[in-house]
Design a protein around this motif. Structure first.
Motif, mmCIF file in Angstrom:
data_model
loop_
_atom_site.group_PDB
_atom_site.id
_atom_site.type_symbol
_atom_site.label_atom_id
_atom_site.label_comp_id
_atom_site.label_asym_id
_atom_site.label_seq_id
_atom_site.Cartn_x
_atom_site.Cartn_y
_atom_site.Cartn_z
ATOM 1 N N LEU A 125 46.072 -7.947 -21.074
ATOM 2 C CA LEU A 125 44.792 -7.890 -20.369
ATOM 3 C C LEU A 125 44.989 -7.394 -18.937
ATOM 4 O O LEU A 125 44.182 -6.611 -18.431
ATOM 5 N N SER A 126 46.039 -7.851 -18.293
ATOM 6 C CA SER A 126 46.306 -7.436 -16.918
ATOM 7 C C SER A 126 46.448 -5.917 -16.836
ATOM 8 O O SER A 126 45.796 -5.264 -16.016
ATOM 9 N N ALA A 145 40.244 -16.877 -14.269
ATOM 10 C CA ALA A 145 40.352 -15.438 -14.541
ATOM 11 C C ALA A 145 39.913 -15.124 -15.963
ATOM 12 O O ALA A 145 39.245 -14.108 -16.206
ATOM 13 N N ALA A 146 40.262 -15.990 -16.903
ATOM 14 C CA ALA A 146 39.878 -15.767 -18.301
ATOM 15 C C ALA A 146 38.362 -15.867 -18.466
ATOM 16 O O ALA A 146 37.762 -15.065 -19.189
ATOM 17 N N ILE A 147 37.739 -16.808 -17.782
ATOM 18 C CA ILE A 147 36.276 -16.921 -17.845
ATOM 19 C C ILE A 147 35.641 -15.694 -17.199
ATOM 20 O O ILE A 147 34.702 -15.106 -17.737
ATOM 21 N N GLY A 148 36.163 -15.275 -16.059
ATOM 22 C CA GLY A 148 35.670 -14.058 -15.408
ATOM 23 C C GLY A 148 35.852 -12.841 -16.284
ATOM 24 O O GLY A 148 34.952 -12.001 -16.404
ATOM 25 N N TYR A 158 36.696 0.854 -28.176
ATOM 26 C CA TYR A 158 37.554 0.473 -27.050
ATOM 27 C C TYR A 158 37.892 -1.016 -27.030
ATOM 28 O O TYR A 158 38.449 -1.501 -26.053
ATOM 29 N N SER A 159 37.552 -1.724 -28.082
ATOM 30 C CA SER A 159 37.879 -3.153 -28.247
ATOM 31 C C SER A 159 37.376 -4.025 -27.104
ATOM 32 O O SER A 159 38.000 -5.020 -26.757
ATOM 33 N N ALA A 215 36.223 -11.649 -26.398
ATOM 34 C CA ALA A 215 36.475 -12.813 -27.254
ATOM 35 C C ALA A 215 37.861 -13.405 -26.987
ATOM 36 O O ALA A 215 38.028 -14.634 -26.907
ATOM 37 N N GLY A 216 38.847 -12.544 -26.832
ATOM 38 C CA GLY A 216 40.195 -13.021 -26.532
ATOM 39 C C GLY A 216 40.266 -13.725 -25.187
ATOM 40 O O GLY A 216 40.967 -14.734 -25.034
#
Length: 150
Positions: free
Chosen positions: A17-18, A91-94, A118-119, A125-126
């Motif tokens: 993700l980063s 960060a995950a919530i953002g 582009y997923s 969701a992830g």
């Protein structure tokens, strides 16, 4: 540690993700090359701002450009947080919210297939799933948590 534990998958996903947030920012800042070059989507800020306006046609061009700046700041902040493992849950919530908004705008104002190509929904969701993880191994959060317990 086995691959079935949550330690490796969450680190792998955080890093993926980063990078997934850093690269588009680098593209819109022209760091990956000019527009039209292989694997370059925008190549400069102007092209990115125009794209942002197509995803938010209900906003004026100036407001859409401002939203692009705001999104870029969020993307860099989220990417850094995931990379070093600092405030991972926030960060995950953002990330979940940002990618969900992006996916919905792509779905409605571009083409319903595009966010799936582009997923973007999968990233969203992830990210939501990552926000539910109880502890983030190999992270600054985990290090600071251990240090506070001593």
């Amino acid at each position: 540690m086995t691959v079935t534990s949550s330690k490796f998958p969450q680190l792998y996903f955080r890093l993926a993700l980063s990078i997934g947030f850093f690269l588009p920012v680098a593209d819109r800042l022209g760091l990956l090359g000019p527009a039209g070059q292989h694997a370059v989507s925008w190549g400069n800020w102007e092209n990115f701002a125009a794209y942002t306006n197509t995803l938010m046609p209900f906003l004026s061009r100036g407001t859409a450009s401002f939203m692009g700046v705001l999104a870029t700041i969020c993307e860099v902040s989220i990417a850094l947080a995931f990379l070093i493992g600092f405030k991972v849950k926030a960060a995950a919530i953002g990330s979940f919210l940002l990618t969900l908004i992006f996916a919905i705008c792509m779905f409605i104002f571009s083409d319903p297939k595009v966010p799936f190509y582009y997923s973007v929904f999968a990233d969203s969701a992830g990210s939501l799933l990552l926000a539910c993880v109880p502890a983030y191994y190999w992270s600054l959060d985990n290090y600071l948590s251990k240090k506070r317990r001593r």
